[in-house]
Write a protein that holds these residues in place. Structure first.
Motif, PDB file in Angstrom:
ATOM      1  N   GLY A 169      32.536  35.182  40.865  1.00  0.00           N
ATOM      2  CA  GLY A 169      31.901  34.206  40.686  1.00  0.00           C
ATOM      3  C   GLY A 169      32.365  32.893  40.693  1.00  0.00           C
ATOM      4  O   GLY A 169      33.538  32.538  41.375  1.00  0.00           O
ATOM      5  N   PRO A 170      31.800  31.862  40.106  1.00  0.00           N
ATOM      6  CA  PRO A 170      32.216  30.585  40.127  1.00  0.00           C
ATOM      7  C   PRO A 170      33.570  30.058  39.202  1.00  0.00           C
ATOM      8  O   PRO A 170      34.086  29.040  39.455  1.00  0.00           O
ATOM      9  CB  PRO A 170      30.890  29.640  39.609  1.00  0.00           C
ATOM     10  CG  PRO A 170      30.386  30.420  38.552  1.00  0.00           C
ATOM     11  CD  PRO A 170      30.536  31.978  39.301  1.00  0.00           C
ATOM     12  N   ASP A 171      33.690  30.874  38.360  1.00  0.00           N
ATOM     13  CA  ASP A 171      35.039  30.588  37.444  1.00  0.00           C
ATOM     14  C   ASP A 171      36.372  30.992  38.120  1.00  0.00           C
ATOM     15  O   ASP A 171      36.757  32.026  37.914  1.00  0.00           O
ATOM     16  CB  ASP A 171      34.821  31.386  36.132  1.00  0.00           C
ATOM     17  CG  ASP A 171      35.841  30.779  35.139  1.00  0.00           C
ATOM     18  OD1 ASP A 171      36.810  30.152  35.401  1.00  0.00           O
ATOM     19  OD2 ASP A 171      35.838  31.322  33.969  1.00  0.00           O
ATOM     20  N   ALA A 172      36.847  30.184  38.861  1.00  0.00           N
ATOM     21  CA  ALA A 172      37.971  30.314  39.412  1.00  0.00           C
ATOM     22  C   ALA A 172      39.312  30.468  38.527  1.00  0.00           C
ATOM     23  O   ALA A 172      40.213  31.158  39.025  1.00  0.00           O
ATOM     24  CB  ALA A 172      38.562  29.183  40.657  1.00  0.00           C
ATOM     25  N   ARG A 232      48.636  30.740  41.778  1.00  0.00           N
ATOM     26  CA  ARG A 232      48.204  29.644  41.870  1.00  0.00           C
ATOM     27  C   ARG A 232      48.012  28.855  43.083  1.00  0.00           C
ATOM     28  O   ARG A 232      46.881  28.041  42.975  1.00  0.00           O
ATOM     29  CB  ARG A 232      49.032  28.648  40.820  1.00  0.00           C
ATOM     30  CG  ARG A 232      49.515  29.319  39.499  1.00  0.00           C
ATOM     31  CD  ARG A 232      48.504  29.408  38.683  1.00  0.00           C
ATOM     32  NE  ARG A 232      48.894  30.099  37.231  1.00  0.00           N
ATOM     33  CZ  ARG A 232      48.178  30.487  36.422  1.00  0.00           C
ATOM     34  NH1 ARG A 232      47.148  30.459  36.526  1.00  0.00           N
ATOM     35  NH2 ARG A 232      48.887  31.020  35.412  1.00  0.00           N
ATOM     36  N   LEU A 233      48.644  29.153  43.866  1.00  0.00           N
ATOM     37  CA  LEU A 233      48.649  28.342  45.218  1.00  0.00           C
ATOM     38  C   LEU A 233      47.364  28.826  45.764  1.00  0.00           C
ATOM     39  O   LEU A 233      46.415  28.069  46.441  1.00  0.00           O
ATOM     40  CB  LEU A 233      49.601  28.892  46.035  1.00  0.00           C
ATOM     41  CG  LEU A 233      49.813  27.976  47.241  1.00  0.00           C
ATOM     42  CD1 LEU A 233      49.930  26.564  47.257  1.00  0.00           C
ATOM     43  CD2 LEU A 233      51.217  28.562  48.364  1.00  0.00           C
ATOM     44  N   ARG A 234      46.942  30.308  45.773  1.00  0.00           N
ATOM     45  CA  ARG A 234      45.726  30.799  46.400  1.00  0.00           C
ATOM     46  C   ARG A 234      44.592  30.007  45.742  1.00  0.00           C
ATOM     47  O   ARG A 234      43.438  29.603  46.347  1.00  0.00           O
ATOM     48  CB  ARG A 234      45.510  32.287  45.956  1.00  0.00           C
ATOM     49  CG  ARG A 234      44.426  32.889  46.668  1.00  0.00           C
ATOM     50  CD  ARG A 234      44.249  34.331  46.472  1.00  0.00           C
ATOM     51  NE  ARG A 234      42.983  34.918  46.795  1.00  0.00           N
ATOM     52  CZ  ARG A 234      41.910  34.679  46.281  1.00  0.00           C
ATOM     53  NH1 ARG A 234      41.879  34.004  44.975  1.00  0.00           N
ATOM     54  NH2 ARG A 234      41.041  35.333  46.842  1.00  0.00           N
ATOM     55  N   ASP A 235      44.610  29.797  44.269  1.00  0.00           N
ATOM     56  CA  ASP A 235      43.539  29.202  43.577  1.00  0.00           C
ATOM     57  C   ASP A 235      43.456  28.057  44.003  1.00  0.00           C
ATOM     58  O   ASP A 235      42.246  27.367  44.213  1.00  0.00           O
ATOM     59  CB  ASP A 235      43.984  29.458  42.118  1.00  0.00           C
ATOM     60  CG  ASP A 235      42.908  28.724  41.240  1.00  0.00           C
ATOM     61  OD1 ASP A 235      41.701  29.019  41.270  1.00  0.00           O
ATOM     62  OD2 ASP A 235      43.180  27.917  40.350  1.00  0.00           O
TER      63      ASP A 235
END
Length: 240
Positions: free
Chosen positions: A140-143, A178-181
């Motif tokens: 969903g939208p909560d990365a 974290r980088l992917r995020d």
């Protein structure tokens, strides 16, 4: 200066000086004068001295008689130190950093998955299943929830390998998450969950080769997604 204010000044000197060194604003060989640093950061002599000790432990600075304190050559830096990784990650992510993280993950995690398939316990399986459930629920939208659930799965896998040195690689894996995020904000989908599920299935069934292959496929897809998103955000015409 009170203890809390001194602690705050110490942390400020460590962080600002660390970032300046890691990003090349202060180059290797540069002399660091504690008195000048105290004036620059409005910090006490004690806070500066303690900050320099922290940076010495990370390999970023050194001190020699008659030479004083100076920035060390890059080859001496502890690049896997959590703070050093974070400073590099937070300030200047480039294609080299993307590539290096991907290469380390491909060397570490497939082997960890293979070992986990051989050594996992029922407790390990439960942790992996909980992490996968959280990952599925986070779509969903909560990365933020997505990356936390993703890291929980990969961390549980490292734990399931029951190799203490491998578990210390968690800081590198987390940097990759974290980088992917940063580049694929909110893009986790059912395909990603399925790839994680294949890793879990192989681990559950104690199939090390299948676990290794499934984990490599998962990381390969993450690399493709991150690189594509990074390229899309890169200014038009900018060299890779």
């Amino acid at each position: 200066m009170t203890g809390s204010r001194q602690s705050g000044a110490h942390a400020r000197v460590v962080s600002n000086l660390g970032v300046s060194i890691v990003t090349g604003q202060i180059e290797p060989g540069h002399d660091l004068d504690p008195i000048d640093l105290g004036k620059q950061f409005s910090a006490s002599r004690t806070a500066v001295r303690e900050a320099l000790r922290v940076l010495m432990a990370k390999g970023l600075v050194d001190a020699r008689p008659r030479r004083g304190t100076f920035v060390t050559p890059r080859r001496q830096w502890n690049l896997l130190d959590p703070d050093v990784l974070r400073w590099r990650f937070d300030s200047a992510v480039d294609d080299t950093f993307l590539t290096e993280l991907a290469e380390v993950r491909l060397m570490v995690e497939p082997m960890a998955a293979s070992l986990a398939a051989t050594r996992r316990t029922d407790r390990d399986l439960a942790d992996l299943e909980d992490a996968l459930a959280a990952l599925s629920a986070s779509i969903g939208p909560d990365a933020t929830a997505q990356v936390e659930a993703d890291f929980a799965f990969h961390n549980a896998l490292l734990d399931a390998a029951h190799n203490e040195l491998l578990t210390r690689m968690a800081t590198v894996i987390e940097a990759g998450m974290r980088l992917r995020d940063r580049y694929t904000h909110g893009s986790l989908d059912s395909k990603a969950v399925d790839l994680h599920a294949k890793v879990l299935l192989a681990v559950r069934n104690k199939r090390p080769r299948a676990a290794r292959t499934a984990m490599a496929a998962l990381i390969d897809q993450s690399i493709v997604d991150t690189a594509s998103s990074a390229a899309a955000k890169r200014p038009s015409g900018k060299a890779r």
